[in-house]
Design a protein around this motif. Structure first.
Motif, mmCIF file in Angstrom:
data_model
loop_
_atom_site.group_PDB
_atom_site.id
_atom_site.type_symbol
_atom_site.label_atom_id
_atom_site.label_comp_id
_atom_site.label_asym_id
_atom_site.label_seq_id
_atom_site.Cartn_x
_atom_site.Cartn_y
_atom_site.Cartn_z
ATOM 1 N N PRO A 1 -1.922 -12.794 27.719
ATOM 2 C CA PRO A 1 -1.569 -14.205 27.494
ATOM 3 C C PRO A 1 -2.726 -15.023 26.928
ATOM 4 C CG PRO A 1 -2.005 -13.828 29.818
ATOM 5 C CD PRO A 1 -2.053 -12.478 29.148
ATOM 6 N N PHE A 2 -2.364 -16.120 26.254
ATOM 7 C CA PHE A 2 -3.306 -17.167 25.873
ATOM 8 C C PHE A 2 -4.485 -16.661 25.046
ATOM 9 C CE2 PHE A 2 -1.469 -18.183 30.073
ATOM 10 C CZ PHE A 2 -0.571 -19.155 29.645
ATOM 11 N N LEU B 1 -5.434 -12.897 38.318
ATOM 12 C CA LEU B 1 -4.833 -13.047 39.643
ATOM 13 C C LEU B 1 -5.012 -14.458 40.181
ATOM 14 C CD1 LEU B 1 -5.675 -9.728 41.525
ATOM 15 C CD2 LEU B 1 -3.577 -10.377 40.357
ATOM 16 N N ALA B 2 -6.126 -15.090 39.851
ATOM 17 C CA ALA B 2 -6.401 -16.439 40.350
ATOM 18 C C ALA B 2 -5.938 -17.524 39.390
ATOM 19 C CB ALA B 2 -7.901 -16.587 40.618
ATOM 20 N N ASN C 1 1.140 -22.585 33.815
ATOM 21 C CA ASN C 1 0.655 -23.816 33.201
ATOM 22 C C ASN C 1 -0.524 -23.577 32.254
ATOM 23 O OD1 ASN C 1 2.408 -25.803 34.548
ATOM 24 N ND2 ASN C 1 1.389 -25.084 36.417
ATOM 25 N N GLY C 2 -0.759 -22.299 31.951
ATOM 26 C CA GLY C 2 -1.800 -21.984 30.969
ATOM 27 C C GLY C 2 -3.209 -22.239 31.459
#
Length: 446
Positions: A236-237, A52-53, A58-59
């Protein structure tokens, strides 16, 4: 002896504010001899991903300490007359929202524990958008039998409160295993200190998980997620990488003291988001009990949990199947105030099975499984040795006009050897129990 134990349990149960067992409950579902205390511990896992933060575009992944309240039930001495029992609270839909009272329990808040006996520890992990005390029936029951039960409050995010609702499930994916491993590690580290000092044995642990808690449990205990699988791409990531064998620390992070696992309707076995490979599942080696409805339309049955059962080839495993049940085979169920709300019923109840019957059967089989694997209790473990995989195929012959009343079949009773032990005649119905030893082909799921 069984009758004497049942009478003792019935006498002591009201002392702990617990409801008496149903007249048609199986043998090991009754509460034990201890009154039950309950308290909350709080742990903080440092540096955990916070989607959330984060600036996902931008990864940039933000990190924070993840605060995890843990509700703990434990054996306590007989309470004083008039002692107040616990009021269970459901967390608010947002972190800022206050919790809401929903049910009175049978445990005594902050009562002094029975110390020095080093009871086995059961760590409980709830399903997606459930909460720590939504399994209080099982937790109180096990604590009354000489277990310490620690239930993690995972604080799943409510999708409807988020600008991007998908972040709710993604957060659950990347936190379940980390939460479980961290809480087990913290309970192990602090076993000799604090309010539960010398109450439980950190080398004698079971992990119990429902739905997403079951997904976490399988991975926590060695089934690394498949990095080539479809689920891996949802986070993600590479945030799921620590829970795969791609991470060199994955195997090293296996909890050392866990001796058994119960996975209730575990999510992650069914396409299109299958979480593990067959080779990954085969790395789980602890004795495992799977519990599932054969009409489960959330975790899936076949393919789904039955596929998990077939591929947990490194574990001695059993699968208890509720025929004509869907996914809700673990929760305590709706409160009277929710009985008129179909959305709540659909979320917590079953269309065919009685809730009290499911809870009693779960208590019976989970008690037998944990007593066998954590306490070395072969007499209770014998209740797992059913003579027929399908309960309806068991036989208990009687002479014409004869009756056995409420007598229970016994594992050492030659007259009931062909009937499921622990159940009344005609009442072992709608269930299957399958078993496979490590390295052996499983029984057919149907």
């Amino acid at each position: 002896m069984r009758l004497a134990a049942l009478v003792l349990a019935l006498v002591l149960a009201p002392l702990a504010g617990r409801a008496q067992p149903l007249a048609d409950a199986p043998a090991l579902s009754a509460p034990g001899a201890y009154a039950v205390g309950v308290r909350t511990l709080t742990f903080a896992n440092p540096g955990q991903p916070d989607l959330l933060a984060s600036d996902l575009a931008n990864g940039k992944i933000a990190r924070r300490d993840r605060v995890l309240p843990v509700t703990v039930w434990y054996p306590t001495a007989k309470p004083k007359a008039g002692a107040a029992v616990v009021r269970y609270m459901q967390p608010g839909t947002t972190p800022a929202a206050p919790p809401v009272f929903y049910r009175t329990g049978g445990a005594y808040p902050d009562a002094a524990p029975v110390s020095g006996q080093h009871f086995p520890l059961v760590v409980l992990s709830h399903g997606y958008r459930n909460w720590a005390t939504s399994f209080a029936d099982l937790a109180e029951n096990l604590a009354s039998k000489g277990y310490v039960v620690a239930s993690i409050e995972h604080r799943d995010l409510e999708p409807k409160t988020l600008a991007n609702p998908q972040l709710s499930f993604a957060t659950t994916l990347i936190t379940r295993v980390a939460d479980q491993r961290f809480v087990i590690a913290e309970l192990t580290r602090t076993a000799g200190e604090g309010p539960l000092r010398d109450v439980y044995d950190p080398d004698d642990i079971a992990l119990v998980g429902y739905s997403m808690g079951g997904f976490g449990a399988l991975t926590t205990l060695g089934a690394g997620l498949d990095p080539q699988g479809p689920l891996y791409k949802l986070a993600p990531f590479d945030l799921l990488k620590p829970f795969t064998t791609l991470d060199p620390d994955f195997a090293a992070g296996l909890p050392k003291g866990v001796k058994a696992m119960v996975a209730l309707a575990p999510w992650g076995g069914a396409p299109p988001l299958r979480a593990w490979s067959a080779e990954g599942l085969a790395q789980v080696s602890v004795p495992t009990l799977l519990v599932v409805g054969d009409q489960d339309d959330v975790s899936g049955y076949d393919p789904g949990v039955a596929w998990l059962y077939a591929n947990l080839a490194g574990a001695d495993r059993r699968m208890l199947v509720y025929e004509n049940a869907r996914h809700n085979i673990a929760l305590d169920g709706v409160t009277p105030a929710q009985a008129g709300d179909f959305k709540e019923i659909e979320r917590h109840e079953e269309p065919v099975w009685r809730r009290d019957r499911i809870l009693a059967i779960n208590r019976h089989f989970i008690t037998a499984f944990l007593d066998q694997n954590l306490k070395g209790d072969g007499a209770h473990g014998a209740y797992l040795a059913v003579p027929t995989p399908r309960a309806a195929d068991g036989t208990w012959s009687l002479a014409p006009g004869a009756s056995v009343g409420d007598r229970l079949a016994g594992p050492d009773d030659a007259n009931t050897a062909d009937y499921w032990p622990g159940f009344q005649r005609r009442w072992a119905l709608g269930l299957r129990l399958l078993h496979a030893a490590p390295g052996s082909p499983p029984d057919a799921p149907r």
